[in-house]
Structure formats: C-alpha cells, structure tokens
Design a protein around this motif. Structure first.
Motif, PDB file in Angstrom:
ATOM      1  N   LEU A 155      -3.862   1.804  -4.824  1.00  0.00           N
ATOM      2  CA  LEU A 155      -2.871   2.727  -4.278  1.00  0.00           C
ATOM      3  C   LEU A 155      -2.682   2.404  -2.804  1.00  0.00           C
ATOM      4  O   LEU A 155      -3.654   2.385  -2.033  1.00  0.00           O
ATOM      5  CB  LEU A 155      -3.335   4.182  -4.436  1.00  0.00           C
ATOM      6  CG  LEU A 155      -2.396   5.252  -3.879  1.00  0.00           C
ATOM      7  CD1 LEU A 155      -1.100   5.301  -4.689  1.00  0.00           C
ATOM      8  CD2 LEU A 155      -3.071   6.622  -3.862  1.00  0.00           C
ATOM      9  N   VAL A 156      -1.430   2.162  -2.422  1.00  0.00           N
ATOM     10  CA  VAL A 156      -1.114   1.735  -1.054  1.00  0.00           C
ATOM     11  C   VAL A 156       0.173   2.430  -0.618  1.00  0.00           C
ATOM     12  O   VAL A 156       1.068   2.664  -1.441  1.00  0.00           O
ATOM     13  CB  VAL A 156      -0.925   0.201  -0.968  1.00  0.00           C
ATOM     14  CG1 VAL A 156      -0.637  -0.241   0.460  1.00  0.00           C
ATOM     15  CG2 VAL A 156      -2.158  -0.524  -1.503  1.00  0.00           C
ATOM     16  N   ALA A 157       0.273   2.762   0.667  1.00  0.00           N
ATOM     17  CA  ALA A 157       1.515   3.288   1.233  1.00  0.00           C
ATOM     18  C   ALA A 157       2.028   2.322   2.290  1.00  0.00           C
ATOM     19  O   ALA A 157       1.264   1.835   3.122  1.00  0.00           O
ATOM     20  CB  ALA A 157       1.301   4.672   1.843  1.00  0.00           C
ATOM     21  N   PHE A 158       3.341   2.039   2.241  1.00  0.00           N
ATOM     22  CA  PHE A 158       4.016   1.137   3.175  1.00  0.00           C
ATOM     23  C   PHE A 158       5.073   1.918   3.952  1.00  0.00           C
ATOM     24  O   PHE A 158       5.592   2.941   3.470  1.00  0.00           O
ATOM     25  CB  PHE A 158       4.726   0.004   2.421  1.00  0.00           C
ATOM     26  CG  PHE A 158       3.854  -0.820   1.523  1.00  0.00           C
ATOM     27  CD1 PHE A 158       3.360  -2.055   1.936  1.00  0.00           C
ATOM     28  CD2 PHE A 158       3.538  -0.390   0.238  1.00  0.00           C
ATOM     29  CE1 PHE A 158       2.574  -2.836   1.102  1.00  0.00           C
ATOM     30  CE2 PHE A 158       2.747  -1.165  -0.609  1.00  0.00           C
ATOM     31  CZ  PHE A 158       2.264  -2.386  -0.169  1.00  0.00           C
ATOM     32  N   ASP A 159       5.442   1.416   5.132  1.00  0.00           N
ATOM     33  CA  ASP A 159       6.618   1.979   5.796  1.00  0.00           C
ATOM     34  C   ASP A 159       7.864   1.293   5.256  1.00  0.00           C
ATOM     35  O   ASP A 159       7.787   0.474   4.325  1.00  0.00           O
ATOM     36  CB  ASP A 159       6.507   1.882   7.320  1.00  0.00           C
ATOM     37  CG  ASP A 159       6.559   0.446   7.856  1.00  0.00           C
ATOM     38  OD1 ASP A 159       6.921  -0.484   7.101  1.00  0.00           O
ATOM     39  OD2 ASP A 159       6.242   0.253   9.040  1.00  0.00           O
ATOM     40  N   ASP A 160       9.022   1.599   5.827  1.00  0.00           N
ATOM     41  CA  ASP A 160      10.268   1.087   5.255  1.00  0.00           C
ATOM     42  C   ASP A 160      10.547  -0.367   5.614  1.00  0.00           C
ATOM     43  O   ASP A 160      11.604  -0.897   5.256  1.00  0.00           O
ATOM     44  CB  ASP A 160      11.444   1.966   5.653  1.00  0.00           C
ATOM     45  CG  ASP A 160      11.691   2.011   7.152  1.00  0.00           C
ATOM     46  OD1 ASP A 160      10.881   1.443   7.909  1.00  0.00           O
ATOM     47  OD2 ASP A 160      12.700   2.609   7.568  1.00  0.00           O
ATOM     48  N   THR A 161       9.603  -1.021   6.289  1.00  0.00           N
ATOM     49  CA  THR A 161       9.717  -2.462   6.535  1.00  0.00           C
ATOM     50  C   THR A 161       8.671  -3.250   5.754  1.00  0.00           C
ATOM     51  O   THR A 161       8.559  -4.468   5.923  1.00  0.00           O
ATOM     52  CB  THR A 161       9.578  -2.772   8.036  1.00  0.00           C
ATOM     53  OG1 THR A 161       8.246  -2.443   8.477  1.00  0.00           O
ATOM     54  CG2 THR A 161      10.587  -1.991   8.857  1.00  0.00           C
ATOM     55  N   GLY A 162       7.867  -2.547   4.947  1.00  0.00           N
ATOM     56  CA  GLY A 162       6.853  -3.221   4.148  1.00  0.00           C
ATOM     57  C   GLY A 162       5.510  -3.358   4.827  1.00  0.00           C
ATOM     58  O   GLY A 162       4.631  -4.070   4.322  1.00  0.00           O
TER      59      GLY A 162
END
Length: 294
Positions: A155-162
């Motif tokens: 499980l990972v969270a990214f911002d809108d640039t990856g």
C-alpha cells in the motif's frame, strides 16, 4: 462460505447510467460522484475512443479521450477536476525501466501527465488532498520486492506527480485485497495473509480480525462493513477488534428482482454494474432494516 441469515439489499437504478460501449472501469470520487469508463468506436474519426462519464443522481458529464494501447482498469478524479486512468499492469522498456501506467487528463480530455505507479495494482483511489492511494496484489508485491520498488510495500500513496508520500511499513501484506479511502484521515484496507481490516491515518490504527474470505470490495458505516467478492456478500459488525458476519446479503432492484454484476464500493457507497445500467445504494441508509432483520 459463511451461513449467516439472508437479507435483501435494494439498489436504485440510476437513470443517467445508460451504457452504449464496452465497459472499461467504474469508480467513486472521494466526494461521492460515480465514474464509468467505456470504449466506443467514433464513426466520424474512425477511431476507438474512451468516454469517462461522471454521474451524480440524474446529472451526467462526459469527457472523451482517444484510446491508447493500454488496458485501463481504474479511474478517479482529483479535487480540481483532473481525471486519472490507471492500468493494473505495466510493461518495462528496453532499458528495463517501467513504462507509464497512470495518465492524467484535464476535464476536456487533454493529456497532462503520465508516470508509473508500479506493476500489479489492485486498486487506486484519490483522497481530498489529491494523494493517489494504490494497493497491490501478490504479483506486484513479490515481483517488485526483488527490486525494492514501491509495489513491494503493498500500500503506497503518491502525489499527483507520482512522488511517494506514504509507504506501508507496518503490516505484512502479501496481497492487498481491498481498499476504501473514505478521506485522507480515514484509510481502510483488507489484506492477506492475516485477513485483517485495517484503518490508518488516525491517532491510532484500528486492527480487526475478519472472516477468512477474499473480499475484494467493502463499504463502511459506523461499526459495520458490507464486504463482498464475486461469489458472496456479507454484512459484518465490529465487536472490539473482530468483524463478524451477521447477514448474508443479496442485492435486488427496487422491484425485488435479484441483481448480479460487478460491484464497486467506497465509503458507504455501493454500485452494481450490469451490462446495461448501474444500480446504486448507501449502506448507511439501509443499515437499520438490515440489522432489524436479525
């Protein structure tokens, strides 16, 4: 298979959900809009296109983009209106680097950006601050573990640039079966091999044991979950740190006709997609009648 008493869960047909093409993806935004993606052939341009429909009650808005040679399976929308399509799998280039499998579009359908979220994606949901939460199934977790890439964390969270903003480092995820991002402060997931529902991003994580069933979707309301896979659905109630089944659930139309199709759930929202229409319901609105039947 659990043998709990059976209860019917009525779903309402959405009049704006008529379908004319090949289904590609269904999703919910964090604020409760339904997204459906379908592929059609545009006779005027003689090209295959993807139509991204945004639905809310009887309102419908459509964004059209040219189809790429990528098998998209996940869709969501950023708080500012940008749309994202994600493929579960991704290929590597001749130099061994991963090719993009996440593509961001403006509301008019123009491509703004693309990047790789790693291979083996099970689910993807965006919270109200624009973070892209991604869960991975076993092939992504263990294939990526060799290279210590993001998918290995389950499980990972990214911002809108990856760029990575969060990685699971606490729970031994072999396969993240289901994900429910209710908000940036309430993220739920269900994983194997422990068969646990986890709630993170609050002062203390909530860790709950559950039936040993590979639930792929679940809705949440108060101390209840409606969890389902392709074969069965159950209403689960939390007692301490245990979710136990109190109902087997059968989805029906408002005319009491049995419904079958692909389920998508987020927060307490439920959508069942048939070949022609979408049927919609909220766990919170039906919970009293389901529990009273006990």
């Amino acid at each position: 298979m659990l043998t709990s008493p059976l209860a019917h869960f009525p779903l309402r047909r959405l009049t704006a959900s008529y379908r004319t093409g090949r289904p590609v993806a269904t999703g919910f935004t964090v604020d409760g809009h339904i997204l459906i993606v379908e592929e059609t052939f545009d006779e005027s341009t003689k090209k295959h296109i993807l139509s991204i429909h945004q639905l809310k009650d009887d309102w419908r808005k459509t964004t059209t983009i040219e189809r790429r040679e990528i098998d998209f399976s996940l869709v969501d929308r950023f708080p500012d209106g940008r749309l994202i399509l994600v493929a579960s799998r991704c290929d590597d280039d001749v130099d061994g680097t991963w090719l993009p499998n996440a593509f961001i579009y403006d509301p008019q359908g123009n491509l703004l950006d693309s990047f790789c979220l790693d291979d083996g994606i099970q689910n993807m949901q965006i919270d109200e601050q624009g973070w892209i939460w991604v869960s991975y199934f076993d092939e992504g977790i263990y294939a990526d573990a060799v290279t210590s890439s993001n998918g290995a964390f389950g499980l990972v969270a990214f911002d809108d640039t990856g760029v990575v903003q969060y990685k699971n480092r606490q729970y031994p995820i072999d396969d993240c079966y289901a994900l429910n991002v209710c908000s940036s402060k309430e993220v739920w997931f269900f994983y194997y091999s422990d068969y646990r529902f986890i709630r993170i991003n609050q002062e203390q994580d909530l860790v709950c044991e559950a039936p040993t069933i590979a639930y792929s979707q679940f809705a949440r309301y108060d101390d209840y979950l409606l969890a389902a896979n392709s074969d069965e659905a159950h209403l689960l109630r939390r007692k301490g740190t245990l979710f136990e089944s109190i109902r087997s659930i059968r989805f029906v139309s408002e005319q009491e006709k049995s419904l079958s199709g692909d389920l998508t759930m987020r927060n307490d929202l439920i959508v069942l997609a048939t070949s022609e229409h979408l049927y919609f319901g909220r766990l919170g609105q039906r919970l009293t009648s389901l529990v009273v039947a006990e």
